[in-house]
Design an enzyme around this catalytic site. Structure first.
Site, PDB file in Angstrom:
ATOM      1  N   LEU A  72       0.824  -1.211   0.000  1.00 39.97           N
ATOM      2  CA  LEU A  72       0.000   0.000   0.000  1.00 39.97           C
ATOM      3  C   LEU A  72       0.858   1.262   0.000  1.00 39.97           C
ATOM      4  O   LEU A  72       0.334   2.359   0.183  1.00 39.97           O
ATOM      5  CB  LEU A  72      -0.919   0.023   1.223  1.00 39.97           C
ATOM      6  CG  LEU A  72      -2.205  -0.802   1.182  1.00 39.97           C
ATOM      7  CD1 LEU A  72      -1.923  -2.299   1.189  1.00 39.97           C
ATOM      8  CD2 LEU A  72      -3.108  -0.441   2.349  1.00 39.97           C
ATOM      9  N   TYR A 144       1.199   9.777 -10.199  1.00 41.15           N
ATOM     10  CA  TYR A 144       0.443   8.762  -9.453  1.00 41.15           C
ATOM     11  C   TYR A 144      -0.212   7.763 -10.404  1.00 41.15           C
ATOM     12  O   TYR A 144      -0.035   6.544 -10.270  1.00 41.15           O
ATOM     13  CB  TYR A 144      -0.614   9.445  -8.593  1.00 41.15           C
ATOM     14  CG  TYR A 144      -1.412   8.509  -7.717  1.00 41.15           C
ATOM     15  CD1 TYR A 144      -0.824   7.872  -6.627  1.00 41.15           C
ATOM     16  CD2 TYR A 144      -2.765   8.275  -7.963  1.00 41.15           C
ATOM     17  CE1 TYR A 144      -1.558   7.020  -5.812  1.00 41.15           C
ATOM     18  CE2 TYR A 144      -3.505   7.427  -7.149  1.00 41.15           C
ATOM     19  CZ  TYR A 144      -2.893   6.799  -6.077  1.00 41.15           C
ATOM     20  OH  TYR A 144      -3.619   5.956  -5.279  1.00 41.15           O
TER      21      TYR A 144
END
Length: 309
Positions: A72, A144
Site C-alpha cells: 500500500l 500517481y
C-alpha cells in the site's frame, strides 16, 4: 497464522488493514516512512505481541521473512502525491520492484493496491477491469496514475517471468476514520470545512461524480482477494453507489448542522468527471460487495473528526 508485511501500514487504509489482520490472529510487520502515515494510526498496536513497526522507505531494498505482502506504499491524495511527483513515481515503481523481489525470494503471495486512477478521466462508464483508460502521461496527476499503471505491469511481468504469486486490486474512492485533515480528499475536506462552519469548496460545478466506499468494506475485499488461490486480478474494489460532489457536500452540511455555504472554484487539470466501479467481477470471484451505506459511514467519519479535531 501468517507473517504479513503491510507497506504503507501507518496510513489511513493501511492502519485499518493492520488492525484487521491482528484481530484475525496474524503477525503483522507495518513498514512506513511516515510521509502520510501517522503514529496515532498505529499506536494502539504497539503493545500487541504480534505487531512490529519498521520505519523505512519502500524505494530502498529490504530483507525479511514473510508469507504475505500487502503493498500500500504510496501517497494517495493529490496534495501529497503532487508535492514530490518524482518521489511518488519512485515509490510506485521502485517500491513494486522491491516488494516483488522480496516475494520472489520468500515465495510469498503479494497484493498490489492499485487505483481507479489508472482509468484516468474515463470514457467508459461504469469502469470495468477490461477498460484500458483515458489517461495523460504528462499532466500533474500522471506521477500517481502512471506510477500505478507501471506497478501493475511489473506485477504481471514478475508473474509471467518468475512465477511470483501476485494479486492486484483497483481501489476506488475510500473514506472513514483516520483520514488526514489536510489530505485534500473530498470527504475529509467537506467534513472539516463543515465542522468549522467554513465555506465548502467545490471544484467545478459539482456535477462530477464519485462512488464512496467505507474503509471497513474495502479491507474485507482486500483480504478476500489475497486469499483467492486461482485469481490474480485485477479486480475493482469500491462502492457502485454514485453521487455527485454537490450531493455529498449538501449531505455533509445537513449531517453536521453546519452553517457553511457552498462555493465553486475551477476544476483542476485532468480531474475525472465521472467515477463508478463495475464490481461484477468482485461479486463473482470474491463474493464481495460493500455493505456500509454512505450515511452510516459518514456518521462514523464525522464523529472521528469531531473527536480528533
Amino acid at each position: 497464522m501468517y507473517r504479513i508485511l503491510v507497506t504503507g501500514g501507518a496510513g489511513f487504509i493501511g492502519s485499518h488493514l493492520c488492525e484487521y489482520l491482528l484481530e484475525h490472529g496474524h503477525k503483522v510487520i507495518c513498514m512506513d516512512n511516515m510521509f502520510t502515515g501517522t503514529y496515532d494510526n498505529i499506536s494502539p498496536f504497539f503493545n500487541h505481541p504480534h505487531f512490529e513497526f519498521v520505519n523505512s522507505n519502500v524505494i530502498h531494498p529490504f530483507h525479511m521473512e514473510v508469507d504475505r505482502i500487502f503493498n500500500l506504499a504510496c501517497p494517495a491524495s493529490p496534495i501529497h502525491y503532487q508535492y514530490d511527483p518524482i518521489m511518488t513515481t519512485k515509490t510506485s515503481v521502485l517500491g513494486a520492484i522491491n516488494v516483488l523481489d522480496l516475494a520472489r525470494r520468500c515465495k510469498a503471495r503479494v497484493l498490489q493496491a492499485s487505483t481507479s486512477e489508472i482509468y484516468g478521466d474515463p470514457i467508459q462508464h461504469p469502469q470495468a477491469e477490461t477498460y484500458r483508460g483515458n489517461v495523460s502521461t504528462i499532466g500533474p496527476r500522471a506521477c500517481y496514475d502512471e506510477g500505478k499503471r507501471i506497478a501493475e505491469t511489473l506485477f504481471f511481468d514478475y508473474k509471467r517471468q518468475y512465477g511470483v504469486d501476485i494479486r492486484i486490486i483497483r481501489i476506488f474512492n475510500t473514506y472513514g476514520p483516520r483520514m488526514l485533515e489536510n489530505d485534500g480528499r473530498v470527504v475529509s475536506n467537506f467534513i472539516v470545512q463543515a465542522l468549522h462552519n467554513k465555506d465548502i469548496t467545490i471544484y467545478g460545478d459539482g456535477s462530477q461524480t464519485r462512488s464512496f466506499c467505507f474503509v471497513s468494506d474495502l479491507v474485507i475485499g482486500m483480504v478476500a482477494m489475497m486469499e483467492q488461490d486461482d485469481f490474480a486480478g485485477p479486480v475493482n474494489l469500491g462502492n457502485p453507489c454514485e453521487r455527485t460532489i454537490k450531493q455529498l457536500a449538501e449531505m455533509i452540511v445537513d449531517m453536521t448542522g453546519s452553517h457553511s455555504q457552498i462555493i465553486y472554484k475551477p476544476l483542476p487539470e485532468d480531474d475525472p468527471v465521472r467515477r463508478k466501479p463495475d464490481i461484477a467481477l468482485a461479486k463473482e470471484k470474491l463474493h464481495w460487495e460493500p455493505s456500509v451505506a454512505l450515511k452510516e459511514g459518514l456518521t462514523k467519519t464525522i464523529r472521528y473528526f469531531m473527536e480528533k479535531y
